[in-house]
Design an enzyme around this catalytic site. Sequence first.
Site, PDB file in Angstrom:
ATOM      1  N   ASP A  25       0.130  35.697 -13.530  1.00 41.92           N
ATOM      2  CA  ASP A  25      -0.725  34.723 -14.244  1.00 41.92           C
ATOM      3  C   ASP A  25      -1.620  33.854 -13.364  1.00 41.92           C
ATOM      4  O   ASP A  25      -1.834  32.666 -13.674  1.00 41.92           O
ATOM      5  CB  ASP A  25       0.144  33.799 -15.120  1.00 41.92           C
ATOM      6  CG  ASP A  25       0.805  34.533 -16.284  1.00 41.92           C
ATOM      7  OD1 ASP A  25       0.837  35.780 -16.261  1.00 41.92           O
ATOM      8  OD2 ASP A  25       1.302  33.852 -17.188  1.00 41.92           O
ATOM      9  N   LYS A 108      -0.008  40.333 -21.006  1.00 37.10           N
ATOM     10  CA  LYS A 108       1.298  40.005 -21.595  1.00 37.10           C
ATOM     11  C   LYS A 108       1.164  38.949 -22.684  1.00 37.10           C
ATOM     12  O   LYS A 108       0.243  38.141 -22.678  1.00 37.10           O
ATOM     13  CB  LYS A 108       2.289  39.570 -20.506  1.00 37.10           C
ATOM     14  CG  LYS A 108       2.019  38.221 -19.887  1.00 37.10           C
ATOM     15  CD  LYS A 108       3.075  37.970 -18.844  1.00 37.10           C
ATOM     16  CE  LYS A 108       3.061  36.603 -18.226  1.00 37.10           C
ATOM     17  NZ  LYS A 108       2.723  35.438 -19.024  1.00 37.10           N
ATOM     18  N   CYS A 141       6.610  31.624 -16.373  1.00 37.22           N
ATOM     19  CA  CYS A 141       6.342  33.066 -16.368  1.00 37.22           C
ATOM     20  C   CYS A 141       6.894  33.758 -15.119  1.00 37.22           C
ATOM     21  O   CYS A 141       7.326  34.910 -15.192  1.00 37.22           O
ATOM     22  CB  CYS A 141       4.857  33.321 -16.550  1.00 37.22           C
ATOM     23  SG  CYS A 141       4.306  32.771 -18.199  1.00 37.22           S
TER      24      CYS A 141
END
Length: 196
Positions: A25, A108, A141
Amino acid sequence: MVEVDIPRPIKVRLAGGDTAVIVVDMQNDFAHPSGKLFVPNARETIPACSKLLEKARAAGCRIFYTQDWHGRDDPEFAIWGEHAVGGTWGAEIVDELKPMPSDVVIKKLRYDGFYGTPLEHLLRLAGVNNLVICGTLANICVLHTAGSAALRWWRIYVPVDTISALTDFDYKAALRQITFLYRGVLTSVDLLELGS
Ligand code: ZN
């Protein structure tokens, strides 16, 4: 303040062909000052992540990125506000860490890079045993993706200078869970040796 017992980063040597790097991310909404959920520490880890990728590419590691990718009315926005809307600038990986054509980018839906994505399948095809995980946020995450990988018995390595959180507590809580619960190994970009 509770003191958390976290192992020190150690020297690690991994074979490039048996290792994949997962960049979690590192998108404009998290790692760019104009992003919707900017994490200042994420911006500061960009040079370390970049150095890690350079080493990994030189050693022939497979490189995977996760990219938080939400629809316009995603229920996660009730928790965090709108972020990483698919197709927007905010969802793009930051310029400094742009994926190469041979890298795999996994869009995702939630914190866990494995949930509802082909990541497990593609890692199995890559035939690697070691996963080096970097990115943001450490306690969200990164932690969920590392945990999900460890539940599938991949060996987890986390360079501590390549992950970031909003608070020191969140950062340390993530390191505690990664090491204690998931038996991940803490290292640093300089302590991590990737070879043949
Ligand atoms: Zn999200």
